[in-house]
Motif scaffolding. Structure first.
Motif: not given
Length: 141
Positions: A19-28
């Protein structure tokens, strides 16, 4: 001569990105937060068939309002990592979450290139210090 790919850890320990939320968690976690309001950066997350993040790479570092991204650099890394799909991301130092015409055009070029190589573009995320936008969620991808 023999070419071999083996990780030190089990792929089951890698973060799953569905999901986008999971992607953003990794990206951050991987993003240089000191640059997020200073310079545009472009990062690719590399995913396996289970949507586990097997790695990431900073593809480009630019100035305060733009960065040059060569799709071949994205797919060079993806092919070497044997990724089956990718998520790309860049930041907007201005804090503006609206995708530009150039963002949309680049997304289309990356998607077409990936389709030719059999590597799926799962999403393109724009980050700011305070938020993010998923181009897939907005229906642009």
């Amino acid at each position: 001569m023999k070419l071999s790919y083996k990780t030190e850890k089990s792929p089951q320990t890698f973060p799953q990105v569905t999901s986008p939320d999971e992607a953003v968690e990794v990206l951050r976690e991987v993003w240089n937060e000191g640059h997020i309001q200073l310079k545009e950066e472009f990062v690719v997350l590399l995913l396996n068939t289970s949507k586990r993040c097997i790695g990431w790479s900073k593809v480009s570092l630019g100035g305060s309002s733009a960065t040059i991204v060569d799709p071949s650099a994205i797919f060079q890394v993806a092919l070497l990592a044997t990724a089956t799909s990718i998520i790309v991301a860049h930041n907007h130092p201005s804090g503006n979450l609206n995708p530009s015409k150039a963002d949309k055009s680049l997304t289309e070029r990356i998607k077409k290139s990936g389709d030719m190589l059999g590597i799926t573009l799962d999403d393109h995320i724009i980050l700011t210090a305070d938020g993010y936008v998923s181009l897939r969620a907005k229906g642009i991808l």
